[in-house]
Design an enzyme around this catalytic site. Structure first.
Site, PDB file in Angstrom:
ATOM      1  N   ASN A 181      28.218  48.780  47.486  1.00 59.37           N
ATOM      2  CA  ASN A 181      29.293  49.658  47.921  1.00 59.37           C
ATOM      3  C   ASN A 181      30.638  49.025  47.549  1.00 59.37           C
ATOM      4  OD1 ASN A 181      30.364  51.936  49.242  1.00 59.37           O
ATOM      5  ND2 ASN A 181      30.626  50.788  51.129  1.00 59.37           N
ATOM      6  N   ASN A 183      33.046  47.871  49.047  1.00 54.45           N
ATOM      7  CA  ASN A 183      33.585  46.749  49.820  1.00 54.45           C
ATOM      8  C   ASN A 183      32.699  45.513  49.801  1.00 54.45           C
ATOM      9  OD1 ASN A 183      31.457  47.613  51.401  1.00 54.45           O
ATOM     10  ND2 ASN A 183      32.641  47.831  53.283  1.00 54.45           N
ATOM     11  N   LYS A 184      31.599  45.535  49.054  1.00 57.45           N
ATOM     12  CA  LYS A 184      30.665  44.413  49.080  1.00 57.45           C
ATOM     13  C   LYS A 184      31.101  43.277  48.142  1.00 57.45           C
ATOM     14  CE  LYS A 184      27.795  46.008  52.141  1.00 57.45           C
ATOM     15  NZ  LYS A 184      28.329  47.313  52.472  1.00 57.45           N
ATOM     16  N   VAL A 185      30.298  42.199  48.105  1.00 54.46           N
ATOM     17  CA  VAL A 185      30.665  41.014  47.318  1.00 54.46           C
ATOM     18  C   VAL A 185      30.900  41.393  45.857  1.00 54.46           C
ATOM     19  CG1 VAL A 185      29.964  38.698  46.595  1.00 54.46           C
ATOM     20  CG2 VAL A 185      29.370  39.523  48.886  1.00 54.46           C
TER      21      VAL A 185
END
Length: 371
Positions: A181, A183-185
């Site tokens: 997504n 906002n992930k790493v």
């Protein structure tokens, strides 16, 4: 400070544009093309597993993992109370029953003691969540699972790059599920991945996410399938992000160390602790605040920081608060509620720099009554 300090915004640049242009120029924008299998191959290579299967989301990855293991109506799956709701929703998708247990007060992750107490003859699986990038106690969870013959599906959606005893999260259980997504790493815009060392199951999962289509027979579908495929545009973005992963992880870990050092002597603030020999991905650096000492509510603390252009987020609300899961409440969930009521995610986006984090620390010290 004038500019916004980001909580979890993605970090995109020239390399991502280059890879996306390659996909567009080759006209590989949908699900058929070379970028998807290449992303799967490189992801498996990074984790050190035999196979990876891409999906449309981390939720889809969890759903497919449960489905592939044959978990169904009447079965029970143990999950932590403190997690994003997407950990539990796939359990309902397949008609199984979520058994919601409390978390460890120090690591904020699934408490192995609570897992063992919750096992019944109907228990089929456990889903440990490496919350905010912090690894669970996988030694104990795997020991319990093996003792009771349970499947382990790791929710590693927030922990790409995190390690427990030198081994990446998402590689301990029968399946490890990841999210990309925004906002992930690393991000593919949307998307997910299933990691496994069972190549036969990986091949079947790849078949299922493509509508269970037997390509050799045209549009023939011998099983019920799912439209959970990743697109080549997403995979192209993922390939670029994967090249930058080590830099992202280093920056996030540097931020966490700065927060820990800068707030170490602040009475009433403590950090999510790592479990033994772990190395957190530090996806979101998080703190617990004693609101009695600050004299402010969590909402008031957030508002004070927002006025300084600092984005924060509350810790996940316990699953049993939500209408679909209230019927599954088993106890008080003392630890989960304490962490939720006092916990805060701090700016951790790799778009930030060291000066941004130092500024955040200075503002937290001011808001929490420390000069």
């Amino acid at each position: 400070m004038c500019r916004e300090i980001f909580l979890d915004a993605p970090n995109l640049g020239a390399l991502e544009k280059e890879y996306l242009n390659k996909a567009i120029d080759a006209n590989f924008v949908s699900t058929i093309g070379p970028f998807v299998p290449e992303f799967e191959r490189r992801f498996a290579e990074y984790l050190g597993v035999k196979a990876c299967v891409s999906t449309q989301s981390g939720t889809a990855a969890l759903h497919m993992a449960l489905y592939e293991l044959g978990i169904t109506t009447g079965d029970e799956v143990i999950v932590p109370a403190l997690t994003f709701i997407a950990t539990a929703n796939p359990i309902l998708y397949i008609g199984a029953t979520p058994v919601i247990v409390d978390v460890d007060p120090e690591t904020w992750c699934l408490d192995p003691l609570e897992v063992e107490k919750a096992i019944t003859p109907r228990t089929k699986a456990v889903i440990p969540v490496h919350l905010y990038g912090n690894p669970c106690n996988m030694d104990e969870i795997m020991r319990i699972a093996e003792k009771h013959g349970l499947y382990v599906i790791e929710d590693a959606t927030e922990s790409l790059g995190a390690a427990y005893r030198g081994r990446f999260t998402g590689t301990f259980g029968h399946f490890g599920c990841f999210s990309f997504n925004g906002n992930k790493v690393i991000t593919t815009g949307g998307g997910g991945m299933i990691a496994t060392n069972n190549e036969q199951q990986a091949e079947h999962l790849r078949f299922l996410v493509n509508q269970a289509r037997d390509v050799a027979r045209g549009y023939y579908h011998p099983e019920m399938g799912f439209n959970y495929r990743m697109t080549n545009l997403e995979a192209a973005l993922g390939l670029a992000q994967l090249q930058r992963l080590s830099g992202f992880l280093q920056k996030k870990r540097d931020f966490l160390k700065l927060y820990q050092k800068g707030l170490a002597k602040t009475e009433g603030i403590r950090f999510q602790k790592e479990e033994g020999p772990s190395n957190s991905a530090a996806w979101l650096s998080s703190i617990w605040i004693d609101t009695k000492k600050t004299g402010l509510t969590m909402a008031e603390i957030q508002e004070e920081l927002r006025r300084e252009s600092i984005s924060t987020r509350r810790i996940f609300q316990p699953l049993v608060d939500f209408p679909p899961y209230q019927q599954f409440r088993l106890g008080q969930y003392k630890n989960a509620y304490d962490i939720y009521e006092h916990g805060l995610n701090l700016p951790s986006s790799t778009l930030n720099d060291i000066e941004d984090i130092e500024y955040v620390i200075s503002r937290i010290l001011k808001v929490c009554g420390n000069k």
